[in-house]
Motif scaffolding. Structure first.
Motif, short mmCIF file in Angstrom:
data_model
loop_
_atom_site.label_atom_id
_atom_site.label_comp_id
_atom_site.label_asym_id
_atom_site.label_seq_id
_atom_site.Cartn_x
_atom_site.Cartn_y
_atom_site.Cartn_z
N ILE A 35 0.83 -1.21 0.00
CA ILE A 35 0.00 0.00 0.00
C ILE A 35 0.86 1.26 0.00
CG2 ILE A 35 -0.21 0.14 2.52
CD1 ILE A 35 -3.13 1.06 2.08
N ILE A 36 2.09 1.16 0.54
CA ILE A 36 3.04 2.27 0.50
C ILE A 36 3.80 2.28 -0.82
CG2 ILE A 36 5.11 3.24 1.54
CD1 ILE A 36 2.68 3.70 3.21
N LEU A 37 4.34 1.12 -1.21
CA LEU A 37 5.15 1.06 -2.43
C LEU A 37 4.36 1.49 -3.66
CD1 LEU A 37 7.04 -2.34 -2.04
CD2 LEU A 37 7.92 -0.03 -1.68
N GLY A 38 3.07 1.16 -3.67
CA GLY A 38 2.26 1.47 -4.84
C GLY A 38 1.56 2.79 -4.79
N SER A 39 1.92 3.66 -3.87
CA SER A 39 1.19 4.91 -3.66
C SER A 39 1.82 6.09 -4.39
CB SER A 39 1.13 5.23 -2.16
OG SER A 39 2.42 5.57 -1.67
N LEU A 40 1.03 7.14 -4.56
CA LEU A 40 1.56 8.38 -5.10
C LEU A 40 2.57 9.01 -4.15
CD1 LEU A 40 -1.64 10.11 -6.56
CD2 LEU A 40 0.07 8.73 -7.76
N THR A 41 2.35 8.79 -2.86
CA THR A 41 3.28 9.31 -1.85
C THR A 41 4.68 8.74 -2.06
OG1 THR A 41 1.50 9.55 -0.24
CG2 THR A 41 3.75 9.48 0.62
N PHE A 42 4.76 7.44 -2.32
CA PHE A 42 6.07 6.83 -2.54
C PHE A 42 6.68 7.33 -3.84
CE2 PHE A 42 9.24 3.63 -3.46
CZ PHE A 42 9.77 3.36 -2.21
N GLN A 43 5.84 7.57 -4.85
CA GLN A 43 6.37 8.12 -6.10
C GLN A 43 7.02 9.49 -5.84
OE1 GLN A 43 3.47 9.14 -9.09
NE2 GLN A 43 5.00 9.44 -10.68
N ARG A 44 6.40 10.30 -4.99
CA ARG A 44 6.93 11.64 -4.72
C ARG A 44 8.10 11.62 -3.75
NH1 ARG A 44 1.16 13.04 -3.68
NH2 ARG A 44 0.24 13.66 -5.68
N TYR A 45 8.02 10.74 -2.75
CA TYR A 45 9.04 10.68 -1.70
C TYR A 45 9.63 9.27 -1.62
CZ TYR A 45 6.27 14.77 -0.32
OH TYR A 45 5.58 15.96 -0.31
N PRO A 46 10.31 8.84 -2.66
CA PRO A 46 10.81 7.45 -2.68
C PRO A 46 11.93 7.22 -1.67
CG PRO A 46 11.69 8.67 -4.54
CD PRO A 46 10.69 9.58 -3.88
N GLU A 47 11.97 6.02 -1.18
CA GLU A 47 13.03 5.57 -0.28
C GLU A 47 13.60 4.26 -0.79
OE1 GLU A 47 14.30 7.21 2.11
OE2 GLU A 47 12.85 8.80 2.47
N ALA A 48 14.73 3.86 -0.24
CA ALA A 48 15.36 2.61 -0.66
C ALA A 48 14.49 1.42 -0.27
CB ALA A 48 16.73 2.48 -0.03
N ILE A 49 14.39 0.46 -1.17
CA ILE A 49 13.66 -0.78 -0.92
C ILE A 49 14.68 -1.91 -0.75
CG2 ILE A 49 11.95 -2.41 -1.79
CD1 ILE A 49 10.85 -0.15 -3.54
N PHE A 50 14.55 -2.64 0.33
CA PHE A 50 15.46 -3.76 0.59
C PHE A 50 14.68 -5.06 0.63
CE2 PHE A 50 17.34 -0.02 2.71
CZ PHE A 50 18.55 0.04 2.02
N LEU A 51 15.06 -5.99 -0.22
CA LEU A 51 14.43 -7.31 -0.23
C LEU A 51 14.96 -8.16 0.91
CD1 LEU A 51 14.45 -8.06 -4.06
CD2 LEU A 51 12.53 -7.31 -2.67
N ASP A 52 14.08 -8.96 1.48
CA ASP A 52 14.46 -9.79 2.62
C ASP A 52 15.66 -10.68 2.29
OD1 ASP A 52 12.29 -8.68 3.83
OD2 ASP A 52 11.03 -10.49 3.80
N ASN A 53 16.64 -10.67 3.18
CA ASN A 53 17.77 -11.62 3.20
C ASN A 53 18.82 -11.41 2.10
OD1 ASN A 53 16.67 -13.05 5.44
ND2 ASN A 53 15.29 -14.15 4.04
N VAL A 54 18.61 -10.50 1.17
CA VAL A 54 19.61 -10.33 0.12
C VAL A 54 20.92 -9.84 0.71
CG1 VAL A 54 20.25 -9.03 -1.95
CG2 VAL A 54 17.95 -9.99 -1.73
N ALA A 55 20.88 -8.82 1.54
CA ALA A 55 22.10 -8.29 2.15
C ALA A 55 22.76 -9.33 3.04
CB ALA A 55 21.79 -7.03 2.95
N THR A 56 21.95 -10.13 3.72
CA THR A 56 22.50 -11.15 4.62
C THR A 56 23.27 -12.21 3.86
OG1 THR A 56 20.65 -10.84 6.16
CG2 THR A 56 21.90 -12.89 6.35
N PHE A 57 22.69 -12.69 2.77
CA PHE A 57 23.29 -13.80 2.03
C PHE A 57 24.32 -13.37 1.00
CE2 PHE A 57 19.07 -16.02 2.95
CZ PHE A 57 19.59 -16.69 4.05
N HIS A 58 24.27 -12.12 0.55
CA HIS A 58 25.13 -11.72 -0.57
C HIS A 58 25.96 -10.48 -0.26
CE1 HIS A 58 23.13 -14.67 -3.12
NE2 HIS A 58 21.97 -14.20 -2.69
N GLN A 59 26.25 -10.23 1.00
CA GLN A 59 27.05 -9.06 1.35
C GLN A 59 28.44 -9.11 0.73
OE1 GLN A 59 25.70 -6.40 3.02
NE2 GLN A 59 27.57 -5.43 2.24
N THR A 60 28.96 -10.32 0.50
CA THR A 60 30.27 -10.48 -0.13
C THR A 60 30.32 -9.79 -1.49
OG1 THR A 60 30.60 -12.60 0.97
CG2 THR A 60 31.96 -12.16 -0.94
#
Length: 298
Positions: A35-60
């Protein structure tokens, strides 16, 4: 520091539409709800999106990329990491097992199709999308967006409005067939998206938006939530959509041209992300949702 979901909600103007429940899922696998990602608010004020576990498993991978200055060299390092991490050149080591030869012509065809699927990877998905956004590869990618971001597909070879329709059944069938007997395709897309976000931040650290264009012959098929003026409106785009950075090239693909400020954090792929890999001089693959767009004329 990124705004919390609550802080982003506070940016919403009174009476401003949000992404309807029929276009989103209640759960996803990233740090903001649909509901946030798909909103006009997010379009105007975007922030970084982090997918679960990607940083944990692929930090190398990202530690390695931090030490590389040239984008082309980073792309090479990324693709080398993908080969090694998902054993793309050695499917047997990843668990693929070639079954015994089937008897009969029909079984032989099925066996050959099954064998071919283990070769599917993120590159083939991108190639399939760039060739046809209604392909089986595209169905897999749209399904991945549903899973990771909670944004429901709105179109695949026709409108996806009725979950009991033949069109929706064929979409889910193509999505399942595209994933069958493959090597963690959705996890490969997780890493592709995360690498794309890393590259955008490295190349444009002070920017949050890209002005992109889309041509359409079926503007009436979009759900329009409000019409701000004759040229501006808010529409629900498909959960994965192609845009172009070239107004001239875009003009040949439809009779209505839309201009949109696309958040960097909603870009899955841009033309120079993997240099030399694809012939797509201006195409961007973008996560969907609710967008404010402007109609333009040339």
């Amino acid at each position: 520091m990124a705004d919390s979901p609550l802080e982003l909600i506070q940016h919403i103007a009174p009476g401003e539409p949000t992404l309807p429940a029929y276009a989103r899922l209640p759960v996803n696998h990233c740090n903001y709800p649909a509901i946030i990602l798909g909103s006009l608010t997010f379009q105007r004020y975007p922030e970084a999106i982090f997918l679960d576990n990607v940083a944990t498993f692929h930090q190398t991978l990202f530690n390695r990329l931090d030490k590389i200055e040239a984008p082309a060299d980073r792309a090479m390092a990324f693709e080398t990491y993908m080969q090694a991490s998902f054993l793309l050149s050695a499917p047997e080591e990843a668990g693929y097992q070639q079954t015994e030869r089937a008897s009969g012509a029909v079984n032989a065809v099925r066996q050959n199709n099954k064998k071919a699927r283990h070769k599917a990877d993120y590159r083939r998905l991108l190639r399939g999308w760039l060739f046809d956004s209604d392909s089986r590869e595209a169905a897999v990618m749209k399904g991945w967006v549903e899973s990771r971001f909670g944004l429901l597909a709105r179109n695949h070879k026709g409108p996806l409005r009725d979950f009991e329709s033949e069109i929706y059944f064929n979409y889910t069938q193509e999505r399942s067939a595209g994933l069958y007997n493959t090597n963690s395709l959705e996890s490969q897309l997780d890493l592709l998206y995360s690498y794309c976000q890393y590259e955008l931040h490295q190349r444009f650290p002070d920017r949050r938006h890209y002005k992109l264009y889309r041509a359409t012959n079926r503007l009436d098929e979009y759900d329009t939530l409000f019409q701000g003026s004759k040229t501006r409106s808010a529409v629900i785009l498909n959960n994965l959509t192609s845009f172009s950075s070239s107004l001239e090239q875009c003009d040949s693909f439809g009779d209505t041209l839309l201009q949109c400020q696309v958040p960097f954090s909603k870009i899955l792929f841009f033309p120079d992300l993997l240099p030399g890999a694809f012939r797509c001089e201006s195409e961007y693959i973008v996560l969907g949702g609710l967008y404010q767009v402007s109609k333009i004329s040339i």
